[in-house]
Design an enzyme around this catalytic site. Sequence first.
Site, PDB file in Angstrom:
ATOM      1  CB  SER A 271      48.594  39.375  40.602  1.00  0.00           C
ATOM      2  OG  SER A 271      48.647  37.974  40.598  1.00  0.00           O
TER       3      SER A 271
ATOM      4  CE1 TYR B  40      44.050  33.016  41.744  1.00  0.00           C
ATOM      5  CE2 TYR B  40      46.250  33.916  41.454  1.00  0.00           C
ATOM      6  CZ  TYR B  40      45.000  33.617  40.947  1.00  0.00           C
ATOM      7  OH  TYR B  40      44.691  33.933  39.646  1.00  0.00           O
TER       8      TYR B  40
ATOM      9  CB  THR C 225      41.216  35.169  42.937  1.00  0.00           C
ATOM     10  OG1 THR C 225      41.471  36.556  42.717  1.00  0.00           O
ATOM     11  CG2 THR C 225      40.763  34.534  41.638  1.00  0.00           C
TER      12      THR C 225
ATOM     13  CE  LYS D  20      39.536  39.302  39.477  1.00  0.00           C
ATOM     14  NZ  LYS D  20      40.076  38.118  38.826  1.00  0.00           N
TER      15      LYS D  20
ATOM     16  CG  HIS E 105      40.443  34.054  36.365  1.00  0.00           C
ATOM     17  ND1 HIS E 105      40.647  33.830  37.704  1.00  0.00           N
ATOM     18  CD2 HIS E 105      41.676  34.288  35.853  1.00  0.00           C
ATOM     19  CE1 HIS E 105      41.945  33.918  37.988  1.00  0.00           C
ATOM     20  NE2 HIS E 105      42.597  34.208  36.869  1.00  0.00           N
TER      21      HIS E 105
END
Length: 389
Positions: free
Chosen positions: A139, A163, A189, A258, A282
């Site tokens: 992440s 992100y 994402t 995603k 999510h």
Amino acid sequence: MAGLERCAGARDPTAAEECAAIGEGARIPELEGPQPLNAHDYERLGRIALNPALAGYVMGGADDEWTLRDNIAALKRWSLCPRVLADVEHVQTAVTLLGAEISMPLLIAPLAFLGMASPSGETATARAASAQGTLMCLSTFATVSAAQMAEGARQSAFWFQLYLLRDRGLTDSLVEQAVAAGASALLITVDAPRIGNRERDLRSGFSIPKETSIPVLEDFSGRRDLSAVDMFKLVDPGPTWARVEEICALTELPVLIKGVLAPQDAKAACEHGAAGVIVSNHGGRQLDGACASVDALPEIVEAVDTSVPVLVDGGVRRGSDVVKALALGAEAVLIGRPAFWALASRGEAGVAHLLALLRNELELALALLGCTRPREVGLEHLRRAPVGS
Ligand SMILES: Cc1cc2nc3c(=O)[nH]c(=O)nc-3n(C[C@H](O)[C@H](O)[C@H](O)COP(=O)(O)O)c2cc1C
């Protein structure tokens, strides 16, 4: 019975009671205490291993948690229709995904702050995934940088989750760092331009202690304990597909999108350079009332029409859930919370054991379905479960 005694002192009394139901069973030598047989057992163990606020952060969804529950329920709305006498003496679970072979069509989804579950969180998870022949997605909100993880988890293949941050320079540098550290794919994402309304966290006051390292924040001075809401202030609510194109142009790595639920967005992802689509809400943590990810899957598979692989996550807890997702056209699935629970309760060995359990369940489900490999599973193996079942 030492493990059951450990449960008695647990922080979450409901989980402790449920945990006592986990037998000692077939013992796995590296694991002490109750022997988990499945992902549900790991959830019970994880919930007692973590403090209630952190357990609530992991467990929770947005608003009334309809989507969180529906991810699980939607998988149960399908039933399986096995074929028989199909010679299933040799069944294999391995698949090729984006040109690389993995031991099964199941990966570990990106999970923020894994270092709060266990000190070597992300590195341990990557090693466990690699030991089981699959991979994890690191992440943006990890507690180690891509370089630190790659060093600790030598040889472990991983994907990097990005992100799109307000700070574009930082975003681009995260891509460069991931490439330099050896990530084999990027996933962007896109379902979190703002953080969902997670009331469990508001009630519990969940925060990330200031001692927790979060490399993406390292430029931030005067750090204090942070809420998940604080973290999402870094995320840019403004980008459009043009920004995806810019990221694709920064790297040769395949870029997956995603957090797609609409077929139009899946098509747009392909048109703007994506090498794959991950159907996801999510884990029910963003828009409550959003459709269950497996319910969105068939239309997305149809929309992309084999041009790129479609993956799905949300509610996958059993090998039989994996075959349902495959039957609906997914190339692979990701698991989120089960990995967090396994890491929290049993560390690296727990994550590896969870993955081994899921692979065994998948292998058995394939055999009982009359298939010898994942690619043989199709719509003909599914029926709609009777309403109310
Ligand atoms: C504790 C937690 C942290 C998460 N952190 C991230 C993240 O940093 N980036 C991301 O794209 N998704 C994140 N997700 C969503 C997961 O990647 C995944 O989509 C979801 O957990 C799948 O559902 P499942 O937990 O039912 O398997 C997170 C989910 C959880 C439960």
